[in-house]
Design a protein around this motif. Structure first.
Motif, short mmCIF file in Angstrom:
data_model
loop_
_atom_site.label_atom_id
_atom_site.label_comp_id
_atom_site.label_asym_id
_atom_site.label_seq_id
_atom_site.Cartn_x
_atom_site.Cartn_y
_atom_site.Cartn_z
N ALA A 143 0.82 -1.21 0.00
CA ALA A 143 0.00 0.00 0.00
C ALA A 143 0.85 1.26 0.00
CB ALA A 143 -0.93 0.00 1.21
N LEU A 144 1.97 1.26 0.69
CA LEU A 144 2.84 2.43 0.74
C LEU A 144 3.59 2.64 -0.58
CD1 LEU A 144 4.30 2.17 4.35
CD2 LEU A 144 2.60 3.78 3.49
N ARG A 145 3.89 1.57 -1.32
CA ARG A 145 4.58 1.69 -2.59
C ARG A 145 3.68 2.22 -3.70
NH1 ARG A 145 6.82 -3.81 -3.70
NH2 ARG A 145 6.74 -4.23 -1.49
N ALA A 146 2.39 2.07 -3.56
CA ALA A 146 1.46 2.49 -4.62
C ALA A 146 1.49 4.00 -4.83
CB ALA A 146 0.05 2.04 -4.29
N GLY A 147 1.75 4.77 -3.79
CA GLY A 147 1.78 6.22 -3.93
C GLY A 147 0.38 6.82 -3.95
N LYS A 148 0.28 8.02 -4.49
CA LYS A 148 -0.99 8.74 -4.54
C LYS A 148 -1.81 8.25 -5.73
CE LYS A 148 -2.68 13.45 -4.79
NZ LYS A 148 -2.31 14.84 -4.93
N VAL A 149 -3.02 7.78 -5.46
CA VAL A 149 -3.86 7.25 -6.54
C VAL A 149 -5.16 8.03 -6.70
CG1 VAL A 149 -2.93 4.93 -6.43
CG2 VAL A 149 -4.87 5.54 -4.98
N THR A 150 -5.38 9.07 -5.93
CA THR A 150 -6.60 9.86 -6.04
C THR A 150 -6.24 11.30 -6.43
OG1 THR A 150 -6.55 10.44 -3.70
CG2 THR A 150 -7.82 8.49 -4.31
N PHE A 151 -7.25 12.08 -6.80
CA PHE A 151 -7.05 13.47 -7.18
C PHE A 151 -7.58 14.38 -6.07
CE2 PHE A 151 -7.42 11.23 -11.21
CZ PHE A 151 -6.28 11.67 -11.84
N ALA A 152 -6.97 15.54 -5.94
CA ALA A 152 -7.45 16.54 -4.99
C ALA A 152 -8.51 17.38 -5.70
CB ALA A 152 -6.29 17.39 -4.50
N TYR A 153 -9.67 16.78 -6.00
CA TYR A 153 -10.64 17.35 -6.93
C TYR A 153 -11.10 18.77 -6.62
CZ TYR A 153 -15.03 18.56 -9.01
OH TYR A 153 -16.02 19.26 -9.62
N PRO A 154 -11.64 19.08 -5.47
CA PRO A 154 -12.15 20.46 -5.37
C PRO A 154 -11.06 21.51 -5.49
CG PRO A 154 -12.94 19.12 -3.54
CD PRO A 154 -11.92 18.32 -4.28
N PHE A 155 -9.85 21.17 -5.13
CA PHE A 155 -8.76 22.14 -5.14
C PHE A 155 -8.03 22.17 -6.49
CE2 PHE A 155 -9.22 20.36 -0.84
CZ PHE A 155 -9.78 21.47 -0.25
N GLU A 156 -7.96 21.05 -7.16
CA GLU A 156 -7.32 20.96 -8.46
C GLU A 156 -8.25 20.21 -9.41
OE1 GLU A 156 -3.59 18.95 -8.06
OE2 GLU A 156 -2.98 20.16 -6.36
N PRO A 157 -9.12 20.94 -10.13
CA PRO A 157 -10.04 20.25 -11.05
C PRO A 157 -9.27 19.52 -12.15
CG PRO A 157 -10.66 22.54 -10.79
CD PRO A 157 -9.36 22.37 -10.10
N ARG A 158 -9.71 18.33 -12.41
CA ARG A 158 -9.07 17.50 -13.43
C ARG A 158 -9.57 17.92 -14.82
NH1 ARG A 158 -9.59 11.02 -14.17
NH2 ARG A 158 -7.93 10.83 -15.69
N PRO A 159 -8.68 18.09 -15.79
CA PRO A 159 -9.14 18.44 -17.14
C PRO A 159 -9.91 17.29 -17.77
CG PRO A 159 -6.77 18.07 -17.12
CD PRO A 159 -7.22 18.01 -15.70
N SER A 160 -10.86 17.65 -18.61
CA SER A 160 -11.69 16.65 -19.27
C SER A 160 -10.92 15.94 -20.37
CB SER A 160 -12.92 17.31 -19.89
OG SER A 160 -13.67 17.96 -18.90
N GLU A 161 -11.32 14.72 -20.64
CA GLU A 161 -10.71 13.94 -21.72
C GLU A 161 -11.23 14.46 -23.06
OE1 GLU A 161 -8.46 11.52 -21.28
OE2 GLU A 161 -8.53 11.85 -19.12
N PRO A 162 -10.47 14.33 -24.13
CA PRO A 162 -10.97 14.72 -25.46
C PRO A 162 -12.19 13.88 -25.82
CG PRO A 162 -8.60 14.34 -25.52
CD PRO A 162 -9.08 13.91 -24.17
N GLY A 163 -13.19 14.54 -26.39
CA GLY A 163 -14.43 13.86 -26.75
C GLY A 163 -15.46 13.82 -25.64
#
Length: 147
Positions: free
Chosen positions: A12-32
Motif C-alpha cells: 500500500a505504501l509503494r502504490a503512492g498517490k492514486v486519487t485526485f485533490a478534486y475540489p482544489f485541483e479540477p481535473r481536465p476533461s478527456e478529449p471527446g
C-alpha cells in the motif's frame, strides 16, 4: 499472520498517490467528453434538426410567423448524448468540455433563441442569410417618424 500484514502495508505504501485533490485541483476533461451545451446563434439557421433527433425532447420549436422562429432548450432534461451536435450541419451546437454545470437556479439551464427565418419569395423554403444585413429581423423599408 504478521508477515502478511507487513507485506500488505508495504504494498500500500509503494502504490503512492492514486486519487485526485478534486475540489482544489479540477481535473481536465478527456478529449471527446460531452459536457455543457453551447449554442452559437450566429451560425444557427433554425432548421430544427436538433429537435428532431433529441431523445428527451428537451428542444422545443415555436413558429411565431413564417419569418420568426423561437427555439427553446430545456437543458435540465438533457442527457448529453451529443445527437444535436452530430446533426447540426453548420456547427451551431456543440458540447463543451466543461463538466461543472450544477446550479440551484433552473433558469441557468434554459436557452432561448429568436431567429429570423430568411425565406425564398418563390418557393418559401428557408435559407441561410448570406450577409449580416440580411440577418436583421426587418422585412421591408424602415419607417421613420415624419417631421
Amino acid at each position: 499472520m504478521v508477515d502478511s500484514k507487513v507485506k500488505q502495508l508495504l504494498l500500500a505504501l509503494r502504490a503512492g498517490k492514486v486519487t485526485f485533490a478534486y475540489p482544489f485541483e479540477p481535473r481536465p476533461s478527456e478529449p471527446g467528453f460531452r459536457g455543457r451545451v453551447v449554442v452559437d446563434t450566429d451560425k444557427c439557421t433554425g432548421c430544427g434538426g436538433c429537435a428532431d433527433v433529441c431523445p428527451t425532447r428537451c428542444i422545443r420549436i415555436i413558429d411565431v410567423s413564417p419569418t420568426h422562429r423561437i427555439i427553446r432548450r430545456y437543458l435540465e432534461r438533457c442527457i448529453h448524448c451529443g445527437r444535436c451536435e452530430d446533426v447540426c450541419r453548420y456547427g451551431a451546437v456543440r458540447l463543451d468540455l466543461e463538466y461543472e454545470i450544477a446550479t440551484t437556479d433552473k433558469r441557468d439551464l434554459f436557452i432561448e433563441q429568436h431567429l429570423f427565418m430568411g425565406s425564398c419569395s418563390r418557393c418559401g423554403r428557408c435559407y441561410v442569410p448570406p450577409t449580416p444585413l440580411d440577418r436583421l429581423m426587418v422585412v421591408g423599408f424602415r419607417k421613420d417618424e415624419e417631421v
